[in-house]
Write a protein that holds these residues in place. Structure first.
Motif, PDB file in Angstrom:
ATOM      1  N   THR A  47      -0.697  -2.698  11.056  1.00 54.21           N
ATOM      2  CA  THR A  47      -0.120  -2.807   9.715  1.00 54.21           C
ATOM      3  C   THR A  47       1.325  -2.320   9.734  1.00 54.21           C
ATOM      4  O   THR A  47       1.585  -1.172  10.128  1.00 54.21           O
ATOM      5  CB  THR A  47      -0.927  -1.971   8.711  1.00 54.21           C
ATOM      6  N   TRP A 100       1.977   4.903  -0.120  1.00 52.56           N
ATOM      7  CA  TRP A 100       1.529   6.259   0.182  1.00 52.56           C
ATOM      8  C   TRP A 100       2.669   7.224  -0.113  1.00 52.56           C
ATOM      9  O   TRP A 100       3.826   6.962   0.249  1.00 52.56           O
ATOM     10  CB  TRP A 100       1.125   6.393   1.653  1.00 52.56           C
ATOM     11  N   VAL A 158       0.890  -1.166   0.000  1.00 52.68           N
ATOM     12  CA  VAL A 158       0.000   0.000   0.000  1.00 52.68           C
ATOM     13  C   VAL A 158       0.927   1.214   0.000  1.00 52.68           C
ATOM     14  O   VAL A 158       1.484   1.579   1.031  1.00 52.68           O
ATOM     15  CB  VAL A 158      -0.931   0.006   1.227  1.00 52.68           C
ATOM     16  N   HIS A 195      -7.762   4.656   1.922  1.00 52.19           N
ATOM     17  CA  HIS A 195      -7.313   3.303   2.249  1.00 52.19           C
ATOM     18  C   HIS A 195      -7.628   2.888   3.685  1.00 52.19           C
ATOM     19  O   HIS A 195      -7.188   1.823   4.120  1.00 52.19           O
ATOM     20  CB  HIS A 195      -5.811   3.179   1.992  1.00 52.19           C
ATOM     21  N   VAL A 201       2.238  -0.948   4.454  1.00 46.76           N
ATOM     22  CA  VAL A 201       2.328   0.424   3.961  1.00 46.76           C
ATOM     23  C   VAL A 201       3.770   0.747   3.594  1.00 46.76           C
ATOM     24  O   VAL A 201       4.708   0.420   4.335  1.00 46.76           O
ATOM     25  CB  VAL A 201       1.823   1.423   5.022  1.00 46.76           C
ATOM     26  N   ALA A 212      -0.247  -3.780  -6.288  1.00 49.68           N
ATOM     27  CA  ALA A 212      -0.036  -2.726  -5.302  1.00 49.68           C
ATOM     28  C   ALA A 212      -1.083  -1.649  -5.512  1.00 49.68           C
ATOM     29  O   ALA A 212      -1.601  -1.478  -6.620  1.00 49.68           O
ATOM     30  CB  ALA A 212       1.365  -2.141  -5.426  1.00 49.68           C
ATOM     31  N   VAL A 213      -1.401  -0.939  -4.449  1.00 54.41           N
ATOM     32  CA  VAL A 213      -2.279   0.225  -4.552  1.00 54.41           C
ATOM     33  C   VAL A 213      -1.477   1.442  -4.131  1.00 54.41           C
ATOM     34  O   VAL A 213      -0.556   1.351  -3.309  1.00 54.41           O
ATOM     35  CB  VAL A 213      -3.536   0.069  -3.681  1.00 54.41           C
ATOM     36  N   LEU A 261      -9.517  -0.303   3.718  1.00 46.80           N
ATOM     37  CA  LEU A 261      -8.660  -1.403   3.253  1.00 46.80           C
ATOM     38  C   LEU A 261      -7.839  -1.956   4.412  1.00 46.80           C
ATOM     39  O   LEU A 261      -7.718  -3.174   4.586  1.00 46.80           O
ATOM     40  CB  LEU A 261      -7.760  -0.891   2.123  1.00 46.80           C
ATOM     41  N   LEU A 262      -7.256  -1.042   5.217  1.00 42.05           N
ATOM     42  CA  LEU A 262      -6.432  -1.493   6.339  1.00 42.05           C
ATOM     43  C   LEU A 262      -7.263  -2.099   7.460  1.00 42.05           C
ATOM     44  O   LEU A 262      -6.759  -2.878   8.265  1.00 42.05           O
ATOM     45  CB  LEU A 262      -5.614  -0.322   6.890  1.00 42.05           C
ATOM     46  N   ALA A 285      -1.656  -6.404   4.221  1.00 43.34           N
ATOM     47  CA  ALA A 285      -1.144  -5.143   3.681  1.00 43.34           C
ATOM     48  C   ALA A 285       0.139  -4.720   4.395  1.00 43.34           C
ATOM     49  O   ALA A 285       0.351  -5.033   5.570  1.00 43.34           O
ATOM     50  CB  ALA A 285      -2.203  -4.053   3.813  1.00 43.34           C
TER      51      ALA A 285
END
Length: 375
Positions: free
Chosen positions: A339, A244, A242, A281, A313, A269-270, A284-285, A311
């Motif tokens: 996470t 960021w 993920v 997100h 980050v 991946a996002v 999602l988390l 996930a």
């Protein structure tokens, strides 16, 4: 499954690297210098444009053109809109792709063509169409390609792509490190001459120096515990990245990282930019991908069943503007949902240097993940 022992075996990595991805990452600085020299020899540094173009249009196949347009658009800012012309066609094969100029394109616009192939008939036709409309055309492609002949025949400016002998051994991956810098560098030099961004020869040399420094820190001979790229690759094993980003330069670097993970290692991946990423997100988390969402079942067969995907980050940061940063909130959100988080922040330098560092470290990480996972 990631073979972590391979990460600390330079010989094993070299044997697994059939696409010369590691070599391309290690030689990125040299590729920038060669591409800058090709641009100078083509006359880019001596250009004296009458003014800024109304719009910059970028055409080319695959991730290389998409990322080039993304990077140039970010660096140019609001000076002139930078738009990628997406191709149409029934397949991603060079002969099947077609590009069209928008109806408003004309003599005050600039068309940039960037391709590691150069055999696409659609790009040659686009060059001819631009000539008829009065658009200025600049292309970066392999020397001696059909596109080179078409651009020269249409009175455009052609810059030979900086290539290496091993580029011909295997089909080039669009996200390969050498491809990006070979296409991007001449266009940086060109847009510097138009005043859309600042990338004089000395700035390109600083990019090359920064890339050389990252190659020394992240090369295959450097052990995982002191190698940020190998460490990141190991952390992303069996995880959903993920990504960021925070800061102007970090945005395109994060999007390129996600594309490279997908193409080189088959890892989805996002990606999103802070602070909006926290809202985008958060669910999602908190869902089934969260680290605590699926604790190890005592009865799970640990031999036959793969572990659950969770996930992780990856926070890519450029220097925050005005001291404002959402990084603490990002860490808190990840921590709240158990996470894990990996962070990369470049050393101080100009915008192009910090961008180059973020791209280089994540390029190495994507390559190590691809090699160690047998992709």
């Amino acid at each position: 499954m990631l073979d972590e022992s391979l990460l600390d075996s330079p010989e094993g990595l070299a044997e697994a690297d059939r696409r010369a991805l590691l070599r391309g990452a290690a030689e990125a600085g040299a590729r920038v210098r060669t591409a800058a020299r090709h641009a100078a020899e083509a006359g880019v540094n001596g250009l004296k444009p009458d003014g800024r173009p109304r719009a910059v249009l970028i055409a080319g196949p695959g991730a290389a053109a998409t990322q080039t347009a993304d990077l140039l658009g970010t660096l140019a800012g609001a000076g002139s809109p930078v738009t990628r012309l997406a191709p149409t066609g029934v397949a991603p094969a060079p002969g099947a792709l077609r590009w069209e100029l928008p109806g408003w394109a004309g003599s005050v616009d600039l068309l940039l063509i960037a391709t590691p192939d150069g055999t696409e008939p659609g790009l040659s036709l686009l060059s001819e169409q631009a000539y008829r409309r009065g658009c200025t055309v600049v292309a970066v492609a392999p020397a001696g390609s059909p596109l080179a002949e078409a651009v020269n025949g249409s009175r455009g400016l052609f810059v030979p792509m900086a290539s290496a002998p091993y580029d011909q051994d295997e089909p080039l991956a669009a996200s390969a490190p050498g491809v990006l810098w070979a296409l991007l560098t001449p266009l940086l030099a060109l847009l510097d001459r138009t005043g859309l961004l600042t990338a004089p020869p000395e700035a390109l040399e600083k990019i090359a120096d920064r890339l050389d420094g990252i190659a020394e820190r992240c090369g295959p001979a450097i052990a995982t515990y002191s190698n940020p790229a190998k460490t990141l690759a190991a952390e992303l094993a069996e995880a959903l990245p993920v990504v960021w980003t925070e800061g102007v330069s970090a945005g395109p670097a994060g999007r390129r990282f996600a594309a490279a993970l997908a193409e080189l290692s088959g890892t989805p991946a996002v990606v999103a930019e802070l602070p909006e990423a926290l809202a985008a997100h958060s669910a999602l988390l908190a869902g089934r991908l969260a680290a605590g969402a699926d604790p190890d079942d005592f009865f799970r067969d640990r031999v036959e069943e793969a572990p659950a995907l969770h996930a992780r980050v990856v926070l890519l940061r450029d220097r925050p503007i005005g001291g404002l940063t959402a990084a603490p909130a990002a860490r808190d959100l990840a921590l709240t949902h158990d996470t894990p988080i990996s962070e990369l922040e470049p050393e101080a330098g100009g915008e192009l240097e910090t961008l180059a560092e973020l791209i280089a470290v994540t390029d190495f990480a994507a390559v190590y993940l691809a090699l160690a996972s047998g992709a």
